[in-house]
Design a protein around this motif. Structure first.
Motif, PDB file in Angstrom:
ATOM      1  N   THR A 125     -20.762  36.867 -30.895  1.00  0.00           N
ATOM      2  CA  THR A 125     -21.833  36.161 -30.181  1.00  0.00           C
ATOM      3  C   THR A 125     -22.885  37.131 -29.681  1.00  0.00           C
ATOM      4  N   LEU A 126     -22.463  38.258 -29.167  1.00  0.00           N
ATOM      5  CA  LEU A 126     -23.411  39.241 -28.639  1.00  0.00           C
ATOM      6  C   LEU A 126     -24.167  39.966 -29.747  1.00  0.00           C
ATOM      7  N   LEU A 127     -23.493  40.259 -30.850  1.00  0.00           N
ATOM      8  CA  LEU A 127     -24.141  41.006 -31.931  1.00  0.00           C
ATOM      9  C   LEU A 127     -24.942  40.125 -32.886  1.00  0.00           C
ATOM     10  N   PHE A 128     -24.474  38.884 -33.097  1.00  0.00           N
ATOM     11  CA  PHE A 128     -25.110  37.986 -34.062  1.00  0.00           C
ATOM     12  C   PHE A 128     -25.324  36.594 -33.459  1.00  0.00           C
ATOM     13  N   PRO A 129     -26.069  36.491 -32.359  1.00  0.00           N
ATOM     14  CA  PRO A 129     -26.265  35.176 -31.740  1.00  0.00           C
ATOM     15  C   PRO A 129     -27.114  34.263 -32.618  1.00  0.00           C
ATOM     16  N   GLU A 130     -26.876  32.970 -32.487  1.00  0.00           N
ATOM     17  CA  GLU A 130     -27.713  31.996 -33.191  1.00  0.00           C
ATOM     18  C   GLU A 130     -28.966  31.693 -32.386  1.00  0.00           C
ATOM     19  N   GLU A 131     -28.898  31.873 -31.092  1.00  0.00           N
ATOM     20  CA  GLU A 131     -30.080  31.776 -30.235  1.00  0.00           C
ATOM     21  C   GLU A 131     -29.812  32.566 -28.963  1.00  0.00           C
ATOM     22  N   VAL A 132     -30.889  33.035 -28.359  1.00  0.00           N
ATOM     23  CA  VAL A 132     -30.811  33.755 -27.079  1.00  0.00           C
ATOM     24  C   VAL A 132     -31.836  33.139 -26.149  1.00  0.00           C
ATOM     25  N   LEU A 133     -31.383  32.761 -24.974  1.00  0.00           N
ATOM     26  CA  LEU A 133     -32.253  32.166 -23.961  1.00  0.00           C
ATOM     27  C   LEU A 133     -32.404  33.130 -22.793  1.00  0.00           C
ATOM     28  N   ILE A 134     -33.481  32.967 -22.045  1.00  0.00           N
ATOM     29  CA  ILE A 134     -33.680  33.735 -20.823  1.00  0.00           C
ATOM     30  C   ILE A 134     -33.154  32.892 -19.670  1.00  0.00           C
ATOM     31  N   ALA A 189     -26.618  34.425 -24.756  1.00  0.00           N
ATOM     32  CA  ALA A 189     -26.435  34.402 -26.199  1.00  0.00           C
ATOM     33  C   ALA A 189     -25.535  33.230 -26.567  1.00  0.00           C
ATOM     34  N   HIS A 190     -25.920  32.491 -27.608  1.00  0.00           N
ATOM     35  CA  HIS A 190     -25.153  31.336 -28.093  1.00  0.00           C
ATOM     36  C   HIS A 190     -24.699  31.565 -29.529  1.00  0.00           C
ATOM     37  N   LYS A 191     -23.475  31.170 -29.811  1.00  0.00           N
ATOM     38  CA  LYS A 191     -22.972  31.133 -31.182  1.00  0.00           C
ATOM     39  C   LYS A 191     -22.010  29.969 -31.294  1.00  0.00           C
ATOM     40  N   ARG A 192     -22.205  29.143 -32.342  1.00  0.00           N
ATOM     41  CA  ARG A 192     -21.370  27.951 -32.528  1.00  0.00           C
ATOM     42  C   ARG A 192     -20.025  28.291 -33.148  1.00  0.00           C
ATOM     43  N   PHE A 193     -19.001  27.617 -32.648  1.00  0.00           N
ATOM     44  CA  PHE A 193     -17.650  27.674 -33.192  1.00  0.00           C
ATOM     45  C   PHE A 193     -17.100  26.256 -33.125  1.00  0.00           C
ATOM     46  N   GLY A 194     -17.094  25.567 -34.259  1.00  0.00           N
ATOM     47  CA  GLY A 194     -16.647  24.181 -34.270  1.00  0.00           C
ATOM     48  C   GLY A 194     -17.572  23.312 -33.434  1.00  0.00           C
ATOM     49  N   SER A 195     -17.006  22.506 -32.540  1.00  0.00           N
ATOM     50  CA  SER A 195     -17.814  21.622 -31.692  1.00  0.00           C
ATOM     51  C   SER A 195     -18.204  22.280 -30.369  1.00  0.00           C
ATOM     52  N   HIS A 196     -17.939  23.572 -30.237  1.00  0.00           N
ATOM     53  CA  HIS A 196     -18.253  24.323 -29.021  1.00  0.00           C
ATOM     54  C   HIS A 196     -19.194  25.485 -29.338  1.00  0.00           C
ATOM     55  N   ILE A 197     -19.734  26.076 -28.290  1.00  0.00           N
ATOM     56  CA  ILE A 197     -20.480  27.327 -28.425  1.00  0.00           C
ATOM     57  C   ILE A 197     -19.914  28.335 -27.452  1.00  0.00           C
TER      58      ILE A 197
END
Length: 73
Positions: A19-28, A36-44
């Motif tokens: 999640t930290l190295l390859f996030p799908e999105e990063v918000l402030i 940092a967000h990364k999806r795993f199944g129905s969760h992030i």
């Protein structure tokens, strides 16, 4: 971050690192922190971090449902 947080949310260290190295999105977030967000199944994985000088420092991590936080960008 304490390892008990990983156990609480049933996360592996690998999931947090991905999640930290390859996030799908990063918000402030608040106080200049990053989320940092990364999806795993129905969760992030939501990994909240900030920079101490030039080094990133992980503050906390949790594993909510995707529809609550993921914006898709």
């Amino acid at each position: 971050m304490q390892l008990k947080e990983l156990k609480k949310w049933q996360l592996s260290e690998k999931m947090v690192i991905e999640t930290l190295l390859f996030p799908e999105e990063v918000l402030i977030g608040h106080r200049g922190r990053y989320i940092a967000h990364k999806r795993f199944g129905s969760h992030i994985v939501r990994a909240i971090y900030e920079y101490d000088e030039k080094l990133p420092v992980l503050i906390t991590v949790y594993f909510p449902y995707i529809d609550r936080y993921f914006k898709g960008g």
